[in-house]
Design a protein around this motif. Structure first.
Motif, PDB file in Angstrom:
ATOM      1  N   ASN A  23      14.223  50.695   5.115  1.00  0.00           N
ATOM      2  CA  ASN A  23      13.101  49.750   5.019  1.00  0.00           C
ATOM      3  C   ASN A  23      13.535  48.334   4.637  1.00  0.00           C
ATOM      4  OD1 ASN A  23      11.418  51.761   5.773  1.00  0.00           O
ATOM      5  ND2 ASN A  23      10.519  52.122   3.749  1.00  0.00           N
ATOM      6  N   ARG A 121      -1.989  53.310  11.969  1.00  0.00           N
ATOM      7  CA  ARG A 121      -1.370  52.272  11.144  1.00  0.00           C
ATOM      8  C   ARG A 121      -1.974  50.938  11.534  1.00  0.00           C
ATOM      9  NH1 ARG A 121       3.098  54.613   8.006  1.00  0.00           N
ATOM     10  NH2 ARG A 121       3.625  52.461   7.704  1.00  0.00           N
ATOM     11  N   ILE A 123      -2.916  46.933  11.604  1.00  0.00           N
ATOM     12  CA  ILE A 123      -2.095  45.735  11.333  1.00  0.00           C
ATOM     13  C   ILE A 123      -2.984  44.518  11.069  1.00  0.00           C
ATOM     14  CG2 ILE A 123       0.011  46.479  12.542  1.00  0.00           C
ATOM     15  CD1 ILE A 123      -0.977  44.742  14.927  1.00  0.00           C
ATOM     16  N   ASP A 124      -4.242  44.799  10.681  1.00  0.00           N
ATOM     17  CA  ASP A 124      -5.179  43.692  10.449  1.00  0.00           C
ATOM     18  C   ASP A 124      -4.665  42.694   9.404  1.00  0.00           C
ATOM     19  OD1 ASP A 124      -5.606  46.091   8.857  1.00  0.00           O
ATOM     20  OD2 ASP A 124      -7.207  44.975   7.860  1.00  0.00           O
ATOM     21  N   LEU A 125      -3.969  43.175   8.384  1.00  0.00           N
ATOM     22  CA  LEU A 125      -3.492  42.268   7.332  1.00  0.00           C
ATOM     23  C   LEU A 125      -2.382  41.351   7.854  1.00  0.00           C
ATOM     24  CD1 LEU A 125      -3.373  44.859   4.399  1.00  0.00           C
ATOM     25  CD2 LEU A 125      -5.172  43.201   4.879  1.00  0.00           C
ATOM     26  N   SER A 162       0.275  44.976   1.175  1.00  0.00           N
ATOM     27  CA  SER A 162       0.987  45.647   2.270  1.00  0.00           C
ATOM     28  C   SER A 162       2.419  45.136   2.356  1.00  0.00           C
ATOM     29  CB  SER A 162       0.243  45.360   3.584  1.00  0.00           C
ATOM     30  OG  SER A 162       1.133  45.377   4.684  1.00  0.00           O
ATOM     31  N   VAL A 163       3.341  46.067   2.442  1.00  0.00           N
ATOM     32  CA  VAL A 163       4.766  45.701   2.515  1.00  0.00           C
ATOM     33  C   VAL A 163       5.032  44.913   3.801  1.00  0.00           C
ATOM     34  CG1 VAL A 163       7.118  46.639   2.650  1.00  0.00           C
ATOM     35  CG2 VAL A 163       5.409  47.752   1.195  1.00  0.00           C
ATOM     36  N   GLY A 164       4.597  45.482   4.933  1.00  0.00           N
ATOM     37  CA  GLY A 164       4.873  44.844   6.226  1.00  0.00           C
ATOM     38  C   GLY A 164       4.196  43.488   6.358  1.00  0.00           C
ATOM     39  N   ASP A 304       6.417  57.405  -0.028  1.00  0.00           N
ATOM     40  CA  ASP A 304       7.437  58.035   0.813  1.00  0.00           C
ATOM     41  C   ASP A 304       8.134  59.203   0.113  1.00  0.00           C
ATOM     42  OD1 ASP A 304       6.791  56.233   2.741  1.00  0.00           O
ATOM     43  OD2 ASP A 304       8.613  55.031   2.591  1.00  0.00           O
ATOM     44  N   ILE A 326      -2.024  55.643  -1.085  1.00  0.00           N
ATOM     45  CA  ILE A 326      -1.598  54.539  -0.216  1.00  0.00           C
ATOM     46  C   ILE A 326      -2.089  54.711   1.214  1.00  0.00           C
ATOM     47  CG2 ILE A 326       0.399  53.209   0.645  1.00  0.00           C
ATOM     48  CD1 ILE A 326       0.065  53.006  -2.373  1.00  0.00           C
TER      49      ILE A 326
HETATM   50  C1  UD1 Z   1       6.194  50.326   4.462  1.00  0.00           C
HETATM   51  C2  UD1 Z   1       7.352  51.268   4.638  1.00  0.00           C
HETATM   52  C3  UD1 Z   1       6.881  52.721   4.604  1.00  0.00           C
HETATM   53  C4  UD1 Z   1       6.068  52.973   3.322  1.00  0.00           C
HETATM   54  C5  UD1 Z   1       4.962  51.916   3.144  1.00  0.00           C
HETATM   55  C6  UD1 Z   1       4.223  52.032   1.820  1.00  0.00           C
HETATM   56  C7  UD1 Z   1       8.794  49.954   6.065  1.00  0.00           C
HETATM   57  C8  UD1 Z   1       9.456  49.803   7.387  1.00  0.00           C
HETATM   58  N1  UD1 Z   1       7.980  51.003   5.908  1.00  0.00           N
HETATM   59  O1  UD1 Z   1       5.331  50.549   5.566  1.00  0.00           O
HETATM   60  O2  UD1 Z   1       8.019  53.580   4.634  1.00  0.00           O
HETATM   61  O3  UD1 Z   1       5.468  54.256   3.425  1.00  0.00           O
HETATM   62  O4  UD1 Z   1       5.530  50.598   3.219  1.00  0.00           O
HETATM   63  O5  UD1 Z   1       5.094  51.948   0.756  1.00  0.00           O
HETATM   64  O6  UD1 Z   1       9.049  49.188   5.145  1.00  0.00           O
HETATM   65  N2  UD1 Z   1      -2.572  48.620   5.919  1.00  0.00           N
HETATM   66  C9  UD1 Z   1      -3.727  48.137   6.486  1.00  0.00           C
HETATM   67  N3  UD1 Z   1      -3.636  47.034   7.300  1.00  0.00           N
HETATM   68  C10 UD1 Z   1      -2.459  46.406   7.552  1.00  0.00           C
HETATM   69  C11 UD1 Z   1      -1.288  46.901   6.958  1.00  0.00           C
HETATM   70  C12 UD1 Z   1      -1.374  48.018   6.138  1.00  0.00           C
HETATM   71  O7  UD1 Z   1      -4.798  48.671   6.278  1.00  0.00           O
HETATM   72  O8  UD1 Z   1      -2.443  45.405   8.281  1.00  0.00           O
HETATM   73  C13 UD1 Z   1      -2.654  49.806   5.046  1.00  0.00           C
HETATM   74  C14 UD1 Z   1      -1.856  50.982   5.619  1.00  0.00           C
HETATM   75  O9  UD1 Z   1      -2.599  51.724   6.554  1.00  0.00           O
HETATM   76  C15 UD1 Z   1      -1.565  51.753   4.372  1.00  0.00           C
HETATM   77  C16 UD1 Z   1      -1.374  50.664   3.304  1.00  0.00           C
HETATM   78  O10 UD1 Z   1      -2.018  49.503   3.816  1.00  0.00           O
HETATM   79  O11 UD1 Z   1      -2.670  52.537   4.005  1.00  0.00           O
HETATM   80  C17 UD1 Z   1       0.069  50.346   2.993  1.00  0.00           C
HETATM   81  O12 UD1 Z   1       0.756  49.970   4.185  1.00  0.00           O
HETATM   82  P1  UD1 Z   1       1.989  48.972   4.171  1.00  0.00           P
HETATM   83  O13 UD1 Z   1       2.370  48.636   2.763  1.00  0.00           O
HETATM   84  O14 UD1 Z   1       1.718  47.878   5.117  1.00  0.00           O
HETATM   85  O15 UD1 Z   1       3.137  49.889   4.783  1.00  0.00           O
HETATM   86  P2  UD1 Z   1       4.175  49.512   5.894  1.00  0.00           P
HETATM   87  O16 UD1 Z   1       4.680  48.136   5.683  1.00  0.00           O
HETATM   88  O17 UD1 Z   1       3.640  49.871   7.230  1.00  0.00           O
END
Ligand code: UD1
Length: 338
Positions: A23, A121, A123-125, A162-164, A304, A326
């Motif tokens: 990650n 998954r 990606i709105d954020l 959100s991490v991503g 995770d 989460i």
């Molecule tokens: C990253 C990790 C993944 C880990 C997750 C949470 C990477 C490549 N992957 O994933 O292994 O499980 O963090 O620690 O780093 N969400 C929304 N809208 C968005 C983005 C996220 O609703 O635009 C929600 C997701 O559905 C989820 C929560 O926010 O319920 C957390 O997601 P996020 O922190 O974004 O996880 P990833 O970055 O996808």
């Protein structure tokens, strides 16, 4: 791999060196686009997701060379901005390329990322953060086309850490005009690693690891070499393997600070852990005690590690309760393990 054949009944014992973090590697590989030059990376885990990122970079015009333990990525000739749909669907984290493409080339076209076993998954954020930075988003038939003339620093307050989305906001704003401030940012160690990598390239980012990150736009970045941090989930997994099998494992190349909640929970189960800064040894008891777990954003218990810990707890005496906060069915999903 089509199948695993497991011959049970043995203790897990021995020594293992932990690989580089998946990650952390994925956003750092994406970030190499921002430099439009050569980056040398060490400790990149040799797994499907990193190989897919390399495939995408090559399709965009980049070049990737592997030499023993290092990967050299040349992004100088990147001249395409559309992430191929088949590759995008195979790997949901490829959405992280959008921030880097936008940051450097002001355009990116991609489709909705593939789901995973946990569910859809959204990606709105990510898209909200891009919009805040003045990027136009055009969604048509599942394709998302993002473009802008320039990116100007802004305040981005994430609805959820959100991490991503945090990483995409950093990537998109590194080369922007002025300062971007991200609040309610995710605090995961992989974001600190991304910040360290980008700052080594010449970016001006501070605050990663806290919930407020400030990115002061710079004009150019430079070629660097960088060593990816150890994988905290792999570290936790080996500890759980030892715990579940009444075993004894010495882990090397671990950042023990990153796995504090996993260590604490394993100690509650009765495991003995000998902790140094970069090494940890676990000695499991004959029978684990049941413990309760709630997943939380970092520095809480990592989602995770949830399924891995749940498996470990099937060997414990008593009832353990696990609450997933989460993902998808968050706020509803409780596992009870007897
Ligand atoms: C990253 C990790 C993944 C880990 C997750 C949470 C990477 C490549 N992957 O994933 O292994 O499980 O963090 O620690 O780093 N969400 C929304 N809208 C968005 C983005 C996220 O609703 O635009 C929600 C997701 O559905 C989820 C929560 O926010 O319920 C957390 O997601 P996020 O922190 O974004 O996880 P990833 O970055 O996808």
């Amino acid at each position: 791999m089509a199948q695993y054949i497991i011959q049970g009944g043995k203790k897990a014992e021995g020594e293992v060196t932990i690989s580089g973090s998946k990650n952390a590697a994925l956003p750092i590989i994406a970030a190499t686009i921002l430099n439009a030059g050569k980056t040398t990376l060490y400790n990149v885990p040799n797994i499907h997701d990193t190989q897919m990122m390399f495939e995408i970079l090559k399709k965009l015009g980049g070049n990737v060379t592997k030499k023993s333990n290092k990967i050299i990525i040349d992004t100088n000739k990147i001249d395409k901005y559309e992430i191929p749909e088949d590759l995008m669907r195979q790997m949901r984290s490829s959405v992280i390329l959008a921030g880097a493409l936008l940051g450097k080339h002001r355009k990116a076209v991609f489709s909705y990322p593939g789901g995973c076993d946990i569910g859809t998954r959204p990606i709105d954020l990510h898209l909200k953060a891009f919009e805040k930075l003045g990027i136009n988003i055009d969604q048509n038939y599942g394709k998302i086309a993002c473009s802008c003339d320039k990116i100007v620093g802004e305040k981005i307050d994430l609805d959820f850490p959100s991490v991503g989305a945090t990483e995409n906001a950093i990537l998109a704003s590194c080369l922007a005009e002025g300062k971007t401030i991200i609040t309610n940012a995710a605090r995961e160690p992989e974001i600190v690693d991304l910040q360290n990598f980008l700052n080594k390239m010449g970016a001006k980012i501070k605050g990663a690891g806290t919930n407020k990150i400030e990115v002061e736009g710079v004009k150019n970045l430079k070629d660097v070499s960088y060593n990816i941090m150890p994988d905290r989930i792999e570290s936790g997994t080996f500890l759980c393997i030892a715990a579940a099998t009444n075993g004894n494992i010495l882990l090397k190349n671990v950042d023990t600070e990153h796995i504090t909640p996993v260590i604490n929970k394993l100690e509650e189960t009765g495991c003995e852990l000998k902790i140094q800064r970069r090494e940890i040894e676990i000695v499991a008891p004959k029978k684990l005690k049941a413990v309760d777990i709630k997943t939380m954003p970092y520095p809480g218990f990592p989602t995770d590690m949830q399924s891995i810990f749940a498996t470990t707890l099937t060997t414990a005496k008593g009832t353990s309760i696990i609450v997933e906060n989460i993902f998808e069915n968050r706020y509803k999903y409780t596992r009870r393990i007897n």
